[in-house]
Design a protein around this motif. Sequence first.
Motif, short mmCIF file in Angstrom:
data_model
loop_
_atom_site.label_atom_id
_atom_site.label_comp_id
_atom_site.label_asym_id
_atom_site.label_seq_id
_atom_site.Cartn_x
_atom_site.Cartn_y
_atom_site.Cartn_z
N ILE A 1 -29.32 4.41 -44.46
CA ILE A 1 -29.86 3.06 -44.55
C ILE A 1 -30.31 2.66 -45.96
O ILE A 1 -30.73 1.53 -46.17
N GLY A 2 -30.22 3.58 -46.91
CA GLY A 2 -30.63 3.26 -48.28
C GLY A 2 -29.56 2.49 -49.04
O GLY A 2 -28.36 2.59 -48.74
N ASN A 3 -29.99 1.71 -50.01
CA ASN A 3 -29.06 0.97 -50.87
C ASN A 3 -28.63 1.85 -52.04
O ASN A 3 -29.49 2.44 -52.70
N PRO A 4 -27.33 1.97 -52.30
CA PRO A 4 -26.88 2.82 -53.41
C PRO A 4 -27.25 2.22 -54.76
O PRO A 4 -27.13 1.01 -54.97
N ALA A 5 -27.74 3.06 -55.66
CA ALA A 5 -28.11 2.59 -56.99
C ALA A 5 -26.88 2.36 -57.86
O ALA A 5 -26.90 1.54 -58.78
N ARG A 6 -25.81 3.05 -57.57
CA ARG A 6 -24.56 2.87 -58.31
C ARG A 6 -23.39 3.17 -57.39
O ARG A 6 -23.50 3.94 -56.44
N LYS A 7 -22.25 2.59 -57.68
CA LYS A 7 -21.09 2.73 -56.83
C LYS A 7 -20.21 3.89 -57.30
O LYS A 7 -19.02 3.73 -57.59
N GLU A 8 -20.82 5.05 -57.33
CA GLU A 8 -20.11 6.27 -57.68
C GLU A 8 -20.99 7.44 -57.27
O GLU A 8 -22.16 7.27 -56.92
N GLY A 9 -20.41 8.64 -57.29
CA GLY A 9 -21.18 9.82 -56.95
C GLY A 9 -21.04 10.22 -55.49
O GLY A 9 -20.50 9.48 -54.66
N MET A 10 -21.57 11.40 -55.17
CA MET A 10 -21.44 11.96 -53.84
C MET A 10 -22.13 11.10 -52.78
O MET A 10 -21.58 10.84 -51.71
N ALA A 11 -23.34 10.64 -53.07
CA ALA A 11 -24.08 9.86 -52.08
C ALA A 11 -23.33 8.59 -51.71
O ALA A 11 -23.23 8.25 -50.53
N TYR A 12 -22.80 7.90 -52.70
CA TYR A 12 -22.06 6.67 -52.44
C TYR A 12 -20.78 6.95 -51.67
O TYR A 12 -20.43 6.21 -50.73
N SER A 13 -20.08 8.04 -52.01
CA SER A 13 -18.85 8.40 -51.31
C SER A 13 -19.10 8.68 -49.84
O SER A 13 -18.35 8.25 -48.96
N VAL A 14 -20.20 9.41 -49.57
CA VAL A 14 -20.53 9.71 -48.17
C VAL A 14 -20.91 8.44 -47.43
O VAL A 14 -20.48 8.21 -46.29
N GLN A 15 -21.70 7.57 -48.06
CA GLN A 15 -22.08 6.31 -47.43
C GLN A 15 -20.87 5.48 -47.04
O GLN A 15 -20.84 4.88 -45.97
N GLN A 16 -19.88 5.43 -47.92
CA GLN A 16 -18.67 4.65 -47.66
C GLN A 16 -17.84 5.22 -46.54
O GLN A 16 -17.05 4.51 -45.90
N SER A 17 -17.99 6.50 -46.27
CA SER A 17 -17.19 7.16 -45.24
C SER A 17 -17.83 7.13 -43.86
O SER A 17 -17.15 7.32 -42.85
N VAL A 18 -19.13 6.91 -43.81
CA VAL A 18 -19.86 7.00 -42.54
C VAL A 18 -19.57 5.79 -41.66
O VAL A 18 -19.62 4.65 -42.12
N ILE A 19 -19.27 6.04 -40.41
CA ILE A 19 -19.02 4.95 -39.46
C ILE A 19 -20.34 4.49 -38.86
O ILE A 19 -21.30 5.26 -38.77
N PRO A 20 -20.44 3.22 -38.43
CA PRO A 20 -21.72 2.64 -37.99
C PRO A 20 -22.44 3.40 -36.90
O PRO A 20 -23.67 3.51 -36.92
N ARG A 21 -21.71 3.95 -35.93
CA ARG A 21 -22.41 4.56 -34.80
C ARG A 21 -23.15 5.85 -35.18
O ARG A 21 -23.98 6.34 -34.41
N THR A 22 -22.87 6.37 -36.38
CA THR A 22 -23.60 7.54 -36.84
C THR A 22 -25.09 7.23 -36.97
O THR A 22 -25.94 8.08 -36.74
N LYS A 23 -25.41 5.98 -37.35
CA LYS A 23 -26.81 5.60 -37.51
C LYS A 23 -27.56 5.73 -36.18
O LYS A 23 -28.76 6.04 -36.17
N PHE A 24 -26.87 5.50 -35.08
CA PHE A 24 -27.51 5.60 -33.78
C PHE A 24 -27.99 7.01 -33.50
O PHE A 24 -29.03 7.20 -32.84
N SER A 25 -27.26 7.99 -34.01
CA SER A 25 -27.62 9.39 -33.75
C SER A 25 -29.00 9.73 -34.31
O SER A 25 -29.72 10.55 -33.76
N PHE A 26 -29.37 9.05 -35.40
CA PHE A 26 -30.66 9.35 -36.01
C PHE A 26 -31.82 8.74 -35.24
O PHE A 26 -32.97 9.11 -35.44
N LEU A 27 -31.52 7.80 -34.35
CA LEU A 27 -32.55 7.29 -33.45
C LEU A 27 -32.82 8.28 -32.32
O LEU A 27 -33.88 8.24 -31.69
N ILE A 28 -31.87 9.18 -32.10
CA ILE A 28 -31.98 10.14 -31.00
C ILE A 28 -32.64 11.44 -31.45
O ILE A 28 -33.40 12.05 -30.70
#
Length: 268
Positions: free
Chosen positions: A167-194
């Motif tokens: 749910i965080g905003n990327p500080a830059r559009k590069e790097g590992m964190a940004y790459s993972v964010q771009q790959s994650v599908i929306p329903r993954t966020k639901f898992s963290f509510l569980i």
Amino acid sequence: MDSNRKSSMFDGLILALQLLTTIPIRKEVPWTKQTASISVALYPFIGLIVGSITMGISLLFVEWLSLPTAVSSLFLLLCIVSLTGGLHLDGWMDVSDGFFSRQEKDRKLEIMKDSRVGAFAVLSLFFLLAGKYIFIFQVLEITEQYWFYFFIIPFFSRWMLGSSLLIGNPARKEGMAYSVQQSVIPRTKFSFLIWGPLILLCVYIVLPDFFIAAIILKVISIIILIVSFSFFNKQFGGITGDTLGTLVEGGEGILWLVAWLLLFYDIV
């Protein structure tokens, strides 16, 4: 569950273990949206694996080998660092250099990318590890149920890591964190509510004496997450891989502090 789904789950678990731990796994995992999403969804589970290992080691040192508390605390801290290979500590040091430079956001990000280590990074690392050592020492001294905290704190720190990444905003559009964010599908966020309610339910059923402590640590984790979002956005314009490492290390340090306070003042 069909074979493809099982394979994706296994690949996601392997990927998460390879990213977050030094557990030697040689298997090559394909980087796809599905494996990346499953990997992130399993970050808290990786925390449980790390917690189980550190809990077992704590019992080995304290109960079976009967080592002095000071020695056990040092070895346990070394084990915790070794399990991540210093990955998160590197982020902590980079963020320290960037933050204490007191430059503009873009300049701070450049400093964080620099492989060289500054004086502020070394000092902040010393105080972080010294603080963790002291709080671990105190927990071992105060309670015979120390093993619970070695088990649960890595879970909450990895839960914070995954939540920040999702749910965080990327500080830059590069790097590992940004790459993972771009790959994650929306329903993954639901898992963290569980994950949160699930671990609390398990503690309530299996370890009811620790239920209040688990709730307090969960609430503190949420507060840490909220405060860190504000801090990272203000200082760096969002999250990076380094800020995620800082969240894990700093978050664990705070949770160990809270665990000591709960025990010292006999709250739990």
